[in-house]
Design a protein around this motif. Structure first.
Motif, PDB file in Angstrom:
ATOM      1  N   SER A  60       0.836  -1.199   0.000  1.00 61.50           N
ATOM      2  CA  SER A  60       0.000   0.000   0.000  1.00 61.50           C
ATOM      3  C   SER A  60       0.870   1.248   0.000  1.00 61.50           C
ATOM      4  N   ILE A  61       0.766   2.040  -1.062  1.00 59.18           N
ATOM      5  CA  ILE A  61       1.518   3.288  -1.193  1.00 59.18           C
ATOM      6  C   ILE A  61       0.565   4.470  -1.342  1.00 59.18           C
ATOM      7  N   LEU A  62      -0.466   4.318  -2.187  1.00 57.60           N
ATOM      8  CA  LEU A  62      -1.482   5.352  -2.384  1.00 57.60           C
ATOM      9  C   LEU A  62      -2.832   4.828  -1.904  1.00 57.60           C
ATOM     10  N   ASP A  63      -3.577   5.675  -1.200  1.00 56.12           N
ATOM     11  CA  ASP A  63      -4.878   5.291  -0.646  1.00 56.12           C
ATOM     12  C   ASP A  63      -4.737   3.983   0.141  1.00 56.12           C
ATOM     13  N   LEU A  64      -4.309   4.104   1.376  1.00 58.95           N
ATOM     14  CA  LEU A  64      -4.000   2.927   2.183  1.00 58.95           C
ATOM     15  C   LEU A  64      -5.245   2.152   2.597  1.00 58.95           C
ATOM     16  N   ASP A  65      -6.411   2.675   2.309  1.00 58.40           N
ATOM     17  CA  ASP A  65      -7.663   2.033   2.680  1.00 58.40           C
ATOM     18  C   ASP A  65      -7.874   0.737   1.885  1.00 58.40           C
ATOM     19  N   ALA A  66      -8.593  -0.199   2.499  1.00 58.39           N
ATOM     20  CA  ALA A  66      -8.877  -1.481   1.843  1.00 58.39           C
ATOM     21  C   ALA A  66      -9.721  -1.325   0.583  1.00 58.39           C
ATOM     22  N   ARG A  67     -10.361  -0.176   0.409  1.00 58.18           N
ATOM     23  CA  ARG A  67     -11.186   0.029  -0.787  1.00 58.18           C
ATOM     24  C   ARG A  67     -10.367  -0.019  -2.070  1.00 58.18           C
ATOM     25  N   SER A  68      -9.021   0.185  -1.964  1.00 56.25           N
ATOM     26  CA  SER A  68      -8.150   0.120  -3.146  1.00 56.25           C
ATOM     27  C   SER A  68      -7.446  -1.224  -3.287  1.00 56.25           C
ATOM     28  N   ASN A  69      -7.839  -2.194  -2.465  1.00 57.66           N
ATOM     29  CA  ASN A  69      -7.241  -3.524  -2.603  1.00 57.66           C
ATOM     30  C   ASN A  69      -7.599  -4.126  -3.961  1.00 57.66           C
ATOM     31  N   GLN A  70      -6.806  -5.070  -4.372  1.00 54.39           N
ATOM     32  CA  GLN A  70      -7.032  -5.751  -5.643  1.00 54.39           C
ATOM     33  C   GLN A  70      -7.143  -7.262  -5.416  1.00 54.39           C
ATOM     34  N   PRO A  71      -7.696  -7.975  -6.410  1.00 57.21           N
ATOM     35  CA  PRO A  71      -8.222  -7.551  -7.697  1.00 57.21           C
ATOM     36  C   PRO A  71      -9.324  -6.502  -7.548  1.00 57.21           C
ATOM     37  N   PHE A  72      -9.271  -5.525  -8.455  1.00 56.37           N
ATOM     38  CA  PHE A  72     -10.192  -4.386  -8.404  1.00 56.37           C
ATOM     39  C   PHE A  72     -11.225  -4.558  -9.509  1.00 56.37           C
ATOM     40  N   ARG A  73     -12.522  -4.495  -9.114  1.00 59.46           N
ATOM     41  CA  ARG A  73     -13.589  -4.766 -10.087  1.00 59.46           C
ATOM     42  C   ARG A  73     -14.481  -3.553 -10.274  1.00 59.46           C
ATOM     43  N   LEU A  74     -14.852  -3.314 -11.519  1.00 59.18           N
ATOM     44  CA  LEU A  74     -15.886  -2.359 -11.894  1.00 59.18           C
ATOM     45  C   LEU A  74     -16.792  -3.070 -12.896  1.00 59.18           C
ATOM     46  N   GLY A  75     -17.996  -3.427 -12.466  1.00 60.17           N
ATOM     47  CA  GLY A  75     -18.898  -4.152 -13.354  1.00 60.17           C
ATOM     48  C   GLY A  75     -18.289  -5.471 -13.791  1.00 60.17           C
ATOM     49  N   CYS A  76     -18.207  -5.667 -15.097  1.00 60.87           N
ATOM     50  CA  CYS A  76     -17.662  -6.924 -15.627  1.00 60.87           C
ATOM     51  C   CYS A  76     -16.194  -6.787 -16.014  1.00 60.87           C
ATOM     52  N   ASP A 261       1.498   8.035   0.149  1.00 64.77           N
ATOM     53  CA  ASP A 261       0.957   8.081   1.503  1.00 64.77           C
ATOM     54  C   ASP A 261       1.870   7.340   2.480  1.00 64.77           C
ATOM     55  N   ARG A 262       3.075   6.999   2.031  1.00 60.72           N
ATOM     56  CA  ARG A 262       4.088   6.384   2.881  1.00 60.72           C
ATOM     57  C   ARG A 262       5.363   7.220   2.820  1.00 60.72           C
ATOM     58  N   ASP A 363      11.012   1.586   7.953  1.00 58.08           N
ATOM     59  CA  ASP A 363       9.651   1.808   7.463  1.00 58.08           C
ATOM     60  C   ASP A 363       9.608   2.826   6.318  1.00 58.08           C
ATOM     61  N   ILE A 364      10.656   2.857   5.510  1.00 59.67           N
ATOM     62  CA  ILE A 364      10.645   3.652   4.284  1.00 59.67           C
ATOM     63  C   ILE A 364      10.227   2.712   3.155  1.00 59.67           C
ATOM     64  N   ARG A 365       9.104   3.009   2.529  1.00 58.39           N
ATOM     65  CA  ARG A 365       8.548   2.083   1.537  1.00 58.39           C
ATOM     66  C   ARG A 365       8.633   2.594   0.108  1.00 58.39           C
ATOM     67  N   VAL A 366       9.139   3.814  -0.085  1.00 60.82           N
ATOM     68  CA  VAL A 366       9.337   4.377  -1.419  1.00 60.82           C
ATOM     69  C   VAL A 366      10.733   4.983  -1.454  1.00 60.82           C
ATOM     70  N   VAL A 367      11.512   4.654  -2.486  1.00 65.22           N
ATOM     71  CA  VAL A 367      12.875   5.175  -2.606  1.00 65.22           C
ATOM     72  C   VAL A 367      13.094   5.686  -4.022  1.00 65.22           C
ATOM     73  N   LEU A 368      13.632   6.909  -4.136  1.00 62.10           N
ATOM     74  CA  LEU A 368      14.036   7.471  -5.425  1.00 62.10           C
ATOM     75  C   LEU A 368      15.497   7.135  -5.695  1.00 62.10           C
ATOM     76  N   ASP A 369      15.837   6.960  -6.968  1.00 56.33           N
ATOM     77  CA  ASP A 369      17.239   6.746  -7.330  1.00 56.33           C
ATOM     78  C   ASP A 369      17.506   7.313  -8.722  1.00 56.33           C
ATOM     79  N   GLY A 370      18.744   7.174  -9.180  1.00 50.43           N
ATOM     80  CA  GLY A 370      19.160   7.783 -10.442  1.00 50.43           C
ATOM     81  C   GLY A 370      19.167   6.854 -11.627  1.00 50.43           C
TER      82      GLY A 370
END
Length: 610
Positions: A60-76, A261-262, A363-370
């Motif tokens: 979880s990096i963006l929108d830590l809520d379970a609503r963004s968990n996957q598999p993510f479904r919209l209709g069919c 969000d991390r 607890d650093i979950r995102v790292v930038l590099d070159g």
């Protein structure tokens, strides 16, 4: 940043147990949430129809809520996705969203505009999109192939996954290295990607960078198509490829990769690329948003330059000590298990594994590099200067040639004297060749070089783009992704912003001049915050002293070689071990290093193909 596995059975049911094993194999890529969805599709007359199982592990990096968990479904429609769309908020304007992350935005973009929608997406991705209505599955991979995507066709089943180990679980059989792949690795020390998607593992393929795999489930046909091209022919922004335009794109590339969000970190190596990122952060007043991370294996110039930049800005940093003797036998096996591919024994692989683990412990979950700067802006003299010199000769630019040749870094002058500008093969030495079995020696010496720049006679721009999309950078991306995700850390690379690809086409004199490489990047420091590294001529790179590791672990490493079926194809393991112990084969032997890696891979699940 996540991992996923997808299994499609043409007739009958997906094997639940195997899909569960695949999910478990990907746990390190997404420890925050796991999910599975099964979808049954109606078949034609007389057919049972297909079933699709989609599994996902979430970091979880963006929108830590379970609503963004996957598999993510919209209709069919169902999406499993690994990556980040950095400009998702801009792309989401006008969308009716139930979440605040990029997953829902990506699926709605696909529903609205198809995969062409991603040609305006700024990010990295691998995804599988199931369209039940049209009985179609589309699997796409980003422009540079920063995020992995593998697949295998197994009779009436097709499987896709983020890592080979998950595919092995879906197939119900262990990974097997192809013999020709091992030959190439023993010869060159690298395994460059196949442009058509073949891998070093039998039966496993990867979706090439910038392409999409389209599976028509109803008719059971598979097609690979170009989907996400790099916009290198012309700058699509405000006009010419000026320094002002470069500064603006770099500023936005860095800022956009802070969306999270991390906690976000920056690997500050002491080289031009990561220091330029720091310079931009300082100019934008964003240094407090990022934790600077330094890792040093001994007293090197890299560490001194990194410290000088930190001291000048008056910021704090996380210093991770990486002593030369820190890598033990079990840690080496963990790296082999993580990589699942032969690798050179260099610091970028062996040291970075420990560095990412230390980052995760904080607890650093995102790292930038070159990553990517060397390939887009000509950072390697030994790989690119030959093409620059040819361009200058074709242009009749004698003044540039006279200026750059005498002032280039000392470490490359021998190449100039020998007129040997092509990348040289990292071939085993004569003593190594003497240890090979006769049939293995013939196979090794008969291999064609895989490096796409080995015989390159084109322009500098062509060399840069080839290396970025089909050469050395592809190996960096594989190695970095596995090391980062082994510790559940997302790696982001501002220099891989798709808008910067156009700068690979700027002329040789903007890349090299006097003693300098990467002139365009060096010139940006004055537009942001000047830092000491801007005037640095020759970066050392991530040093790693292999002799410490071999001395401390010699007997278990020789035992790895002795127990390796692949190694026994190349040497008599007893005679080879005696030669190493006696010093007739030195600890710097390329053959010793490569056989050790092959032995480690076999010991951790990658056997030799029968």
């Amino acid at each position: 940043m996540c991992g996923f596995a997808v299994s499609i059975s043409r007739n009958g049911h997906v094997n639940r147990e195997r899909l569960g094993a695949a999910l478990k194999a990907l746990h390190h890529r997404g420890p925050d949430a796991h999910g599975r969805t099964y979808v049954a599709l109606a078949g034609q007359a007389g057919s049972d129809g297909a079933e699709i199982g989609l599994a996902h592990t979430r970091l979880s990096i963006l929108d830590l809520d379970a609503r963004s968990n996957q598999p993510f479904r919209l209709g069919c429609h169902t999406l499993v996705y690994n990556g980040e769309i950095y400009n998702y908020r801009h792309l989401a304007r006008g969308m009716p969203l139930a979440t605040s992350g990029d997953t829902e935005v990506l699926l709605r973009l696909l529903l609205r505009d198809g995969i062409e929608a991603l040609n305006v997406a700024n990010g990295m991705w691998a995804f599988c999109w199931l369209d039940e209505e049209n009985q179609r599955l589309i699997a796409g991979r980003d422009r540079y192939g920063k995020k992995p995507l593998f697949y295998a066709v197994d009779g009436d089943a097709i499987h896709l996954a983020s890592e080979p180990q998950a595919l092995a679980a879906l197939l119900g059989k262990p990974l097997a290295m192809r013999a020709d792949g091992v030959d190439h690795f023993i010869a060159d020390g690298w395994l460059f990607p196949d442009p058509f998607g073949a891998t070093h593992l039998a039966g496993l393929r990867e979706v090439p960078p910038g392409q999409a795999l389209v599976l028509d489930i109803r008719n059971w046909t598979v097609e690979l198509r170009e989907a996400f091209p790099l916009p290198v022919d012309a700058w699509s922004g405000s006009g010419a490829l000026t320094d002002e335009a470069l500064a603006e794109v770099m500023r936005d590339a860095v800022r956009s990769r802070l969306v999270s969000d991390r906690k976000v970190g920056l690997f500050l190596s002491g080289g031009i690329d990561s220091t330029l990122i720091l310079s931009i952060l300082a100019a934008e007043g964003l240094t407090e948003n990022v934790v600077c991370i330094t890792g040093d294996a001994g007293r090197t110039d890299d560490a001194r330059y990194a410290k000088a930049c930190i001291d000048q800005l008056g910021i704090s940093a996380l210093a991770v000590p990486l002593p030369y003797d820190a890598l033990g036998f079990e840690q080496f096996l963990a790296i082999c298990r993580t990589q699942a591919k032969p690798f050179p024994m260099i610091g970028n692989i062996l040291g970075m594994h420990a560095l990412y683990k230390a980052v995760a412990d904080h607890d650093i979950r995102v790292v930038l590099d070159g990553t990517g700067a060397d390939e887009i802006f000509a950072g390697y003299w030994h790989r690119y200067f030959a093409a620059a010199l040819r361009d200058a000769k074709a242009a009749g630019d004698d003044d540039w040639i006279r200026t750059v040749s005498p002032t280039m870094p000392n470490s490359y002058r021998h190449l100039h004297a020998a007129n040997a500008w092509m990348p040289t093969r990292e071939f085993p030495g004569l003593d190594d060749l003497a240890m090979l079995r006769p049939d293995a020696r013939r196979a090794i010496t008969g291999t064609a070089p895989q490096d796409p720049l080995q015989d390159h006679m084109g322009t500098l721009s062509e060399a840069l783009l080839v290396d970025a999309t089909a050469g050395r950078m592809q190996e960096w991306l594989w190695q970095n992704d596995r090391n980062a995700m082994a510790s559940s850390v997302e790696n982001r690379s501002p220099f891989l912003d798709y808008r910067l690809a156009a700068w690979a086409t700027t002329p040789y004199h903007r890349k090299f001049g006097g003693p300098w490489n990467k002139r365009e990047l060096r010139g940006l420091f004055d537009r942001f915050v000047p830092l000491p590294t801007a005037q640095r001529r020759d970066k050392q790179g991530f040093r790693w002293a292999f002799d410490h590791f071999f001395r401390a672990n010699l007997e278990p490493l020789l035992a790895l070689i002795h127990g390796s079926a692949a190694a026994r194809c190349y040497v008599d393991p007893g005679a080879f071990a005696d030669a190493v112990r006696s010093g007739r084969v030195g600890l710097d032997s390329r053959l010793l290093h490569r056989l050790t890696v092959i032995g480690g891979l076999e010991a951790t699940g990658c056997r030799m193909e029968a």
